[in-house]
Scaffold this motif. Structure first.
Motif, short mmCIF file in Angstrom:
data_model
loop_
_atom_site.label_atom_id
_atom_site.label_comp_id
_atom_site.label_asym_id
_atom_site.label_seq_id
_atom_site.Cartn_x
_atom_site.Cartn_y
_atom_site.Cartn_z
N TYR A 77 0.45 -4.17 -8.17
CA TYR A 77 0.70 -3.95 -6.94
C TYR A 77 1.87 -4.64 -6.39
CZ TYR A 77 -3.85 -1.32 -7.24
OH TYR A 77 -4.78 -0.31 -7.41
N GLY A 83 4.04 1.47 0.17
CA GLY A 83 3.17 2.27 -0.62
C GLY A 83 2.01 1.63 -1.29
N ASP A 84 2.48 0.42 -2.11
CA ASP A 84 1.49 -0.30 -2.81
C ASP A 84 0.38 -0.87 -1.88
OD1 ASP A 84 2.95 0.60 -5.16
OD2 ASP A 84 3.20 -1.67 -6.05
N LEU A 186 2.17 9.16 -1.16
CA LEU A 186 2.92 8.38 -1.93
C LEU A 186 3.36 9.22 -3.18
CD1 LEU A 186 3.84 5.47 -2.88
CD2 LEU A 186 1.50 5.38 -4.13
N ARG A 188 5.99 9.24 -6.88
CA ARG A 188 6.81 8.73 -7.89
C ARG A 188 7.56 9.37 -8.46
NH1 ARG A 188 2.11 7.35 -12.45
NH2 ARG A 188 1.75 9.54 -13.01
N VAL A 203 1.40 11.06 -5.96
CA VAL A 203 0.40 10.41 -6.52
C VAL A 203 -0.89 10.01 -5.45
CG1 VAL A 203 1.68 9.50 -8.61
CG2 VAL A 203 1.55 8.14 -6.42
N GLY A 240 8.78 4.51 -6.60
CA GLY A 240 7.82 5.22 -5.56
C GLY A 240 8.29 5.35 -4.44
N PHE A 242 6.91 6.24 -0.34
CA PHE A 242 5.98 6.10 0.51
C PHE A 242 6.30 6.79 1.86
CE2 PHE A 242 3.40 4.06 3.99
CZ PHE A 242 2.09 4.65 3.59
N SER A 256 10.61 1.93 -3.51
CA SER A 256 10.55 0.80 -4.50
C SER A 256 10.82 1.20 -5.84
CB SER A 256 9.23 0.11 -4.20
OG SER A 256 8.87 -0.91 -5.29
N ILE A 261 3.98 0.81 -10.47
CA ILE A 261 3.58 2.25 -9.82
C ILE A 261 3.04 3.16 -10.66
CG2 ILE A 261 4.68 4.39 -8.80
CD1 ILE A 261 6.89 2.50 -7.25
N TYR A 264 -1.23 3.02 -11.83
CA TYR A 264 -2.27 3.29 -10.88
C TYR A 264 -3.58 3.86 -11.62
CZ TYR A 264 0.59 2.45 -6.73
OH TYR A 264 1.38 2.00 -5.90
#
Length: 265
Positions: A77, A83-84, A186, A188, A203, A240, A242, A256, A261, A264
């Motif tokens: 993360y 987002g993370d 979120l 990707r 995601v 990613g 968000f 990001s 990412i 997960y």
């Protein structure tokens, strides 16, 4: 409970790859710690958590899992990416991240008076906390040993990313569809060397007409992304995106190039 501190010190010499001699010192400070007992009890497959710091604040989290067959898995993360951070706080609300340690390294002056670069990592376990400290002393320019990574990002930054998304959605709204009142999404996708993005997928968050719009918006044939650079060469990478919606308005958009990412669980 009084914490018992164990200190292990190891000093050694290393030779830099680019004909620069480098002195390297490392040590670990560990003590009993029960601040994450609840977190590890709630997540029995997690064996340890590693925390890396940037500017004295937690920046990267690596959660180490053990699978049903004994296989080792790791989830990364990037806390610099909204987002993370949201996913981590949602999935593991009981986790307590350790603060940056106040470790004195003045004794290393005896090793060398050259500029230093220190990397600190915390290792969290159910009943203990260990700080690993690596200190590098360099001869010559520091950049020759510690090269900066250039991750993929939206050209113009997050403000431009939000501006373009809001402008595009205003044109989309004339079809009669409305944005959800409150939503956290979120996505990707894959950024290619020429700057376009593909394979955008949701995601985290509830699928909707708005999430479908976002996917189509970003997958337009436009070279709006700066691809990741490795050794000066453009490469394909994962990014990613968000998005936070409140009261029917897009209030936050961030991107990001974190490599964590896709992993997960």
């Amino acid at each position: 409970m009084k914490k018992i501190i164990h200190l292990t010190l190891m000093l050694g010499l290393a030779i830099a790859a680019k004909a620069q001699s480098t002195r390297h010192a490392s040590f670990s400070v560990g003590f009993g710690d029960s601040s994450n007992t609840l977190f590890f009890t709630e997540n029995p497959t997690i064996r340890k958590v590693r925390v890396k710091y940037t500017d004295r604040v937690p920046a990267d989290i690596f959660i180490h899992h053990e699978g049903l067959k004994g296989d080792k898995l790791e989830t990364h993360y990037d806390l610099k990416f909204e987002g993370d951070l949201y996913v981590l706080q949602t999935k593991y609300p009981s986790i307590n991240l350790p603060m940056y340690p106040n470790i004195q390294t003045g004794y290393l002056e005896a090793v060398s008076t050259l500029p230093k670069h220190a990397e600190i990592t915390a290792r969290m376990k159910k009943d203990s906390l260990i700080y690993d400290v690596d200190v590098y002393t360099l001869e010559g320019e520091e950049s020759s040993l510690f090269s900066e990574k250039f991750a993929a990002h939206y050209i113009g930054g997050d403000l431009k990313l939000k501006e373009d998304l809001v402008k595009s959605y205003r044109n989309y709204e004339v079809t009669g569809r409305s944005m959800p009142q409150d939503s956290v999404l979120l996505f990707r996708g894959v950024v290619h060397p020429r700057g376009n993005i593909s394979n955008v997928e949701l995601v985290s968050g509830r699928p909707s007409t708005f999430s479908e719009f976002v996917k189509r918006h970003f997958q337009q044939d436009k070279d709006l992304w700066q691809p990741e650079l490795q050794g000066g060469r453009r490469v394909k990478s994962i990014v990613g995106i968000f998005i936070r919606v409140r009261d029917g308005e897009i209030i936050s958009v961030s991107g990001s190039g974190s490599s964590g990412i896709p992993r997960y669980r």
